[in-house]
Enzyme design. Structure first.
Site, PDB file in Angstrom:
ATOM      1  N   ASP A  33     -37.533   4.812 110.595  1.00 42.02           N
ATOM      2  CA  ASP A  33     -37.222   3.595 109.869  1.00 42.02           C
ATOM      3  C   ASP A  33     -37.559   2.116 109.815  1.00 42.02           C
ATOM      4  O   ASP A  33     -37.671   2.350 111.228  1.00 42.02           O
ATOM      5  CB  ASP A  33     -35.731   3.983 109.720  1.00 42.02           C
ATOM      6  CG  ASP A  33     -34.819   3.682 109.591  1.00 42.02           C
ATOM      7  OD1 ASP A  33     -34.308   1.856 109.165  1.00 42.02           O
ATOM      8  OD2 ASP A  33     -33.270   3.838 108.538  1.00 42.02           O
ATOM      9  N   ILE A  34     -37.242   1.394 108.522  1.00 41.83           N
ATOM     10  CA  ILE A  34     -37.827   0.041 109.439  1.00 41.83           C
ATOM     11  C   ILE A  34     -36.458  -0.994 110.435  1.00 41.83           C
ATOM     12  O   ILE A  34     -36.373  -1.923 110.673  1.00 41.83           O
ATOM     13  CB  ILE A  34     -37.953  -0.505 108.012  1.00 41.83           C
ATOM     14  CG1 ILE A  34     -36.949  -0.980 107.331  1.00 41.83           C
ATOM     15  CG2 ILE A  34     -39.161   0.206 108.319  1.00 41.83           C
ATOM     16  CD1 ILE A  34     -37.899  -1.890 106.974  1.00 41.83           C
ATOM     17  N   GLN A  96     -23.447   5.169 103.309  1.00 42.78           N
ATOM     18  CA  GLN A  96     -25.188   5.466 102.152  1.00 42.78           C
ATOM     19  C   GLN A  96     -25.436   4.181 101.826  1.00 42.78           C
ATOM     20  O   GLN A  96     -24.823   3.387 100.736  1.00 42.78           O
ATOM     21  CB  GLN A  96     -24.706   6.545 101.295  1.00 42.78           C
ATOM     22  CG  GLN A  96     -26.473   6.664 100.810  1.00 42.78           C
ATOM     23  CD  GLN A  96     -26.316   8.087  99.864  1.00 42.78           C
ATOM     24  OE1 GLN A  96     -25.654   8.680  99.223  1.00 42.78           O
ATOM     25  NE2 GLN A  96     -27.451   8.465  99.671  1.00 42.78           N
ATOM     26  N   HIS A 102     -31.812  11.913 101.836  1.00 41.11           N
ATOM     27  CA  HIS A 102     -32.750  11.104 103.478  1.00 41.11           C
ATOM     28  C   HIS A 102     -32.032  11.857 104.599  1.00 41.11           C
ATOM     29  O   HIS A 102     -30.712  12.028 104.710  1.00 41.11           O
ATOM     30  CB  HIS A 102     -33.063   9.938 103.573  1.00 41.11           C
ATOM     31  CG  HIS A 102     -32.152   9.017 103.755  1.00 41.11           C
ATOM     32  ND1 HIS A 102     -31.720   8.810 102.311  1.00 41.11           N
ATOM     33  CD2 HIS A 102     -30.960   7.930 104.586  1.00 41.11           C
ATOM     34  CE1 HIS A 102     -30.588   7.647 102.736  1.00 41.11           C
ATOM     35  NE2 HIS A 102     -29.917   6.896 103.641  1.00 41.11           N
ATOM     36  N   HIS A 104     -31.677  11.086 108.165  1.00 38.69           N
ATOM     37  CA  HIS A 104     -31.952  10.569 109.540  1.00 38.69           C
ATOM     38  C   HIS A 104     -32.402  11.633 110.962  1.00 38.69           C
ATOM     39  O   HIS A 104     -31.773  12.247 110.962  1.00 38.69           O
ATOM     40  CB  HIS A 104     -30.992   9.693 109.929  1.00 38.69           C
ATOM     41  CG  HIS A 104     -30.387   8.545 109.092  1.00 38.69           C
ATOM     42  ND1 HIS A 104     -30.718   7.156 108.950  1.00 38.69           N
ATOM     43  CD2 HIS A 104     -29.762   8.616 108.011  1.00 38.69           C
ATOM     44  CE1 HIS A 104     -30.408   6.695 108.300  1.00 38.69           C
ATOM     45  NE2 HIS A 104     -29.710   7.303 107.766  1.00 38.69           N
TER      46      HIS A 104
HETATM   47  P1  5GP Z   1     -28.257   4.849 105.119  1.00 40.56           P
HETATM   48  O1  5GP Z   1     -27.562   3.787 104.875  1.00 40.56           O
HETATM   49  O2  5GP Z   1     -28.652   4.650 102.824  1.00 40.56           O
HETATM   50  O3  5GP Z   1     -27.944   6.307 105.434  1.00 40.56           O
HETATM   51  O4  5GP Z   1     -29.365   5.133 105.141  1.00 40.56           O
HETATM   52  C1  5GP Z   1     -31.203   4.183 104.574  1.00 40.56           C
HETATM   53  C2  5GP Z   1     -31.990   3.701 105.567  1.00 40.56           C
HETATM   54  O5  5GP Z   1     -33.213   3.610 105.517  1.00 40.56           O
HETATM   55  C3  5GP Z   1     -31.751   2.743 106.606  1.00 40.56           C
HETATM   56  O6  5GP Z   1     -31.221   3.688 108.439  1.00 40.56           O
HETATM   57  C4  5GP Z   1     -32.517   1.092 106.816  1.00 40.56           C
HETATM   58  O7  5GP Z   1     -32.724   0.793 107.954  1.00 40.56           O
HETATM   59  C5  5GP Z   1     -34.110   2.441 106.537  1.00 40.56           C
HETATM   60  N1  5GP Z   1     -34.282   1.320 105.112  1.00 40.56           N
HETATM   61  C6  5GP Z   1     -34.364   0.817 103.673  1.00 40.56           C
HETATM   62  N2  5GP Z   1     -35.198   0.025 103.510  1.00 40.56           N
HETATM   63  C7  5GP Z   1     -35.918   0.889 104.017  1.00 40.56           C
HETATM   64  C8  5GP Z   1     -37.352   0.216 104.138  1.00 40.56           C
HETATM   65  O8  5GP Z   1     -37.912  -0.187 102.549  1.00 40.56           O
HETATM   66  N3  5GP Z   1     -38.503   0.889 104.520  1.00 40.56           N
HETATM   67  C9  5GP Z   1     -37.965   2.148 105.313  1.00 40.56           C
HETATM   68  N4  5GP Z   1     -38.856   2.684 106.436  1.00 40.56           N
HETATM   69  N5  5GP Z   1     -36.692   1.681 105.897  1.00 40.56           N
HETATM   70  C10 5GP Z   1     -35.416   1.386 105.003  1.00 40.56           C
END
Ligand code: 5GP
Ligand code: ZN
Length: 140
Positions: A33-34, A96, A102, A104
């Site tokens: 995760d970035i 989300q 995805h 984590h």
């Molecule tokens: P969510 O908030 O949907 O549960 O998690 C999405 C995750 O994707 C976040 O932790 C965010 O940092 C990560 N993320 C978003 N865009 C990118 C990207 O372009 N590359 C990577 N490696 N992670 C991303």
């Protein structure tokens, strides 16, 4: 493969956007995760595009879970964290932000201050039982 040209994770699967890849197989991909909540924060995805738990075929979900397990084992070996959370969000109210399912894989340290945990407060057993009956009846 099912893909969505507007989806950032589909672009990562296609190689159009770079990632720090950890694992790849026929069905899944894992990468860092970035915006890491803690060092080692990683993501496991199915390559097929599906927004959430409601739409991902079970075989893809199982494959993504197996990949999350592989990564968790490697993170444990490399970082020896105090714990690891697997977190998977569905919908804005669940926080989300990327609509491609995805998981984590999130290493934890004691007192790292991440607001993921809640205190257990005993529930109303009658209400729990009633809801269990309704959900059981809805399982297909
Ligand atoms: P969510 O908030 O949907 O549960 O998690 C999405 C995750 O994707 C976040 O932790 C965010 O940092 C990560 N993320 C978003 N865009 C990118 C990207 O372009 N590359 C990577 N490696 N992670 C991303
Ligand atoms: Zn996608």
């Amino acid at each position: 493969m099912i893909t969505d040209s507007a989806c950032i994770f589909c672009k990562i699967v296609a190689g159009d956007i770079p990632c720090f890849k950890l694992w790849e197989d026929e069905r899944t991909l894992a990468f860092m995760d970035i915006n890491p909540a803690n060092p080692g924060h990683a993501l496991a995805i199915a390559k097929n595009h599906a927004p959430d738990i409601f739409s991902l075929p079970p075989a893809d979900l199982a494959a993504a879970a197996a990949t999350a397990q592989r990564v968790a084992l490697a993170l444990r070996a490399v970082l020896a964290p105090a714990g690891i959370n697997l977190v998977q969000a569905n919908g804005p109210a669940a926080a989300q932000s990327v609509p491609h399912l995805h998981i984590h894989i999130l290493p934890r340290r004691a007192d790292d201050g991440l607001a993921l945990n809640w205190e257990p407060i005993p529930g109303d057993m009658a209400a729990i039982g009633e809801l269990a009956a309704r959900v059981r009846a809805a399982i297909v």
